[in-house]
Design a protein around this motif. Structure first.
Motif, PDB file in Angstrom:
ATOM      1  N   TRP A 233      -4.301  -8.157   0.789  1.00  0.00           N
ATOM      2  CA  TRP A 233      -4.678  -6.970   1.102  1.00  0.00           C
ATOM      3  C   TRP A 233      -4.887  -6.489   2.478  1.00  0.00           C
ATOM      4  O   TRP A 233      -4.262  -5.426   3.010  1.00  0.00           O
ATOM      5  CB  TRP A 233      -5.715  -6.404   0.329  1.00  0.00           C
TER       6      TRP A 233
ATOM      7  N   LEU B 265       1.020  -1.168  -0.018  1.00  0.00           N
ATOM      8  CA  LEU B 265       0.193  -0.038   0.078  1.00  0.00           C
ATOM      9  C   LEU B 265       0.987   1.240  -0.160  1.00  0.00           C
ATOM     10  O   LEU B 265       2.126   1.289   1.008  1.00  0.00           O
ATOM     11  CB  LEU B 265      -0.636  -0.084   1.309  1.00  0.00           C
TER      12      LEU B 265
ATOM     13  N   PRO C  28      -4.907  -1.215  -2.738  1.00  0.00           N
ATOM     14  CA  PRO C  28      -3.532  -1.984  -2.459  1.00  0.00           C
ATOM     15  C   PRO C  28      -3.213  -2.607  -3.661  1.00  0.00           C
ATOM     16  O   PRO C  28      -3.838  -3.171  -4.576  1.00  0.00           O
ATOM     17  CB  PRO C  28      -3.733  -2.903  -1.211  1.00  0.00           C
TER      18      PRO C  28
END
Length: 559
Positions: A283, A261, A276
């Protein structure tokens, strides 16, 4: 009740109120009978030093409230020490027992809630230090001036407000000012009080200067390589994925390394953009790592422009989600200029063709260095203003060797002069996402439409099946608000946006996209709490360069 009072935001409110009371107490005259008792016990200069010291402590507590609200451990320490010092200052400046008891209770309160303040200090900031150095003496001068105005015993007759203001400014560094006093004791009384204010500014500046230099950093070469490896495999999931490689973003990876991210810290906000990057199953790991870092530093986490899958993942991690607008996505395999609904675009393209304008599309890797320099120069010249805008949907660079798969669409007039350009970044293996749109203001009206149509005509040769165009803020409000039967609230909201569109390109971006009849994909703003929305909004405007510091401030910060 106690659980509520333990929360950092309530502690911050209490500290702010006591800071205001302490500041007011320092600036208001002391009771003369109490002051007489103090004068018999301590030297004459002590009450003056305690008075201005209390004023400085009050202002410091007011300023610390913001950091305490974010759970900063260092702010808690400074607030505790300030509260203890304020107890002595209130007693010495005029036997103000009530205020001293209040500050003593505050110190006990802070000790009781110490477990709530664990956030790390923000990394050292040159801008923050500049603000303290510039504004600190100004605030101290104002406080000194107010103190001299209120505590005017011993001032010679005819003393003006200008004399007091100059005396306050010079007295911060121990220089005698233009004021005359009836006795040397009164002169020393004023001098000591003003020097204490000056010392308070110096102490605050030293605390800021000694902040740790660590903390998040923009992605280095190794992190960028890992991020690009994730994009190579998963970049087709999000049209904003490639913008994660912006040079001003930090990156945090999940523990497995399968997702990342990217974000930027702006003020007290950790602002991510888009979804992300990487395996959707990983994620949550990247999001949790980012949220943990934001909590550790007391930052407000926020995401600008998350897609529906991304918004769902952030919501599951505890963030609230608000629809921000829609992204226009055109299917290049079915795009056509035929039909009544495309009449406006078709006419614009025809007008440009008759005017001798030709459109070509190229991979940037296929251009020569001279061509790239010329395009970059034209893009800068046609930019609206000196600042390059964009964060969530802008790359911030053009024509570099590390971006060989980007695509540029060029419009040239009959003499071969460049009159417009579009720049796109890769969206997986078969898509493009708009980064830059520029044209010569003196060029034929319809150049943008001609370039979009030209890109669609070249899409097959480029291996492109889908194209993401501009983002339309609150698109659904315009679309639904103009329909028959729209409710009064929706019509009112649309009217507000129409009024705002006179200053910002809100409706015009929607209309510019809608003419291509794209598929609309919603984009979301994710945030922790509604109370964070004001600072998140400011951070987003700063990131997108709609709020920009003055040029002199930037130069001073760089210096």
């Amino acid at each position: 009740m106690w659980q509520t009072l333990r929360q950092p935001r309530w502690v911050a409110r209490v500290v702010w109120v006591i800071g205001v009371v302490t500041l007011a107490s320092a600036l208001l005259p002391s009771m003369r009978d109490r002051l007489h008792l103090i004068d018999e016990v301590v030297p004459d200069a002590f009450p003056a030093a305690a008075t201005t010291g209390a004023a400085a402590i009050g202002m410091l507590l007011i300023l610390l409230a913001g950091a305490l609200r974010r759970g900063k451990h260092r702010a808690w320490i400074v607030a505790l020490v300030s509260a203890v010092l304020a107890v002595g200052a209130h007693v010495v400046k005029g036997l103000d027992v009530e205020e001293a008891l209040m500050c003593l209770l505050l110190a006990g309160y802070l000790v009781a809630v110490r477990g709530e303040f664990t956030a790390k200090p923000d990394p050292r900031s040159g801008g923050r230090l500049v603000r303290v150095i510039l504004l600190g003496p100004v605030v101290a001068t104002v406080l000194g001036f107010l103190w001299l105005t209120v505590d005017n015993d011993g001032h010679a007759a005819g003393t003006t407000w200008v004399d007091r203001l100059v005396q306050a400014a010079l007295g911060l560094v121990g220089i005698a000012g233009p004021m005359q006093f009836t006795s040397s004791a009164d002169a020393d009384h004023a001098a000591v009080g003003l020097v204490v204010l000056g010392a308070a500014v110096l102490i605050v500046a030293l605390l800021v200067a000694l902040e740790p230099a660590g903390g998040p950093h923009t992605a280095d070469a190794e992190e960028t390589a890992r991020l690009r490896a994730l994009l190579d495999r998963w970049g087709g999931d999000d049209s904003l994925g490639y913008f994660a490689t912006r040079d001003d973003r930090c990156v945090i990876f999940s523990a497995s390394g399968k997702a990342a991210l990217t974000y930027r810290v702006i003020g007290t906000v950790s602002l991510a953009a888009g979804d992300p990057v990487g395996d959707p199953e990983a994620w949550p790991g990247a999001i949790e790592a980012w949220l943990a870092e934001a909590k550790a530093y007391g930052w407000a986490p926020a995401v600008l422009g998350a897609s529906e899958p991304g918004g769902t993942a952030f919501h599951r991690a505890g963030l609230d989600v608000l629809e921000l607008g829609d992204e226009a996505i055109v299917n290049a395999t079915t795009f056509t200029l035929d039909g009544r609904s495309m009449r406006g675009v078709r006419q614009a393209v025809s007008r440009c063709t008759r005017g001798g304008i030709s459109v070509t599309a190229h991979r940037v890797a296929d251009l020569t260095a001279t061509e790239i320099d010329d395009i970059r120069h034209r893009a800068d010249a046609w930019r609206d203003g000196e600042v390059e805008r964009g964060f969530s949907m802008a790359l911030g660079r053009f024509g570099q060797e590390r971006d060989p798969e980007t695509v540029v669409v060029l419009a040239r007039d009959g003499e071969g002069e460049l009159v417009g350009l579009l720049h796109f970044v890769p969206w997986g293996r078969d898509g493009l996402s708009l980064d830059l749109m520029r044209r010569d203001r003196a060029s034929e009206n319809g150049v943008i439409e001609a370039m979009v149509a030209g890109l669609m005509a070249s899409a097959a040769d480029l291996g492109v099946r889908r194209v993401s165009l501009n983002f339309a803020v609150f698109r659904s409000v315009f679309a639904r608000g103009e329909r028959l039967g729209a409710g009064p609230v929706l019509r009112l909201w649309r009217s507000v946006l129409l009024a705002a569109s006179k200053f910002w390109q809100i409706e015009s971006l929607y209309r510019a996209n809608a003419k291509y009849h794209p598929d609309w994909e919603p984009r979301y703003l994710c945030y922790r709490s509604s109370s964070d929305l004001p600072r998140v909004g400011v951070a987003a405007l700063r990131a997108e360069a709609f709020l920009v510091a003055p040029a002199w401030c930037k130069k001073l910060r760089r210096a």
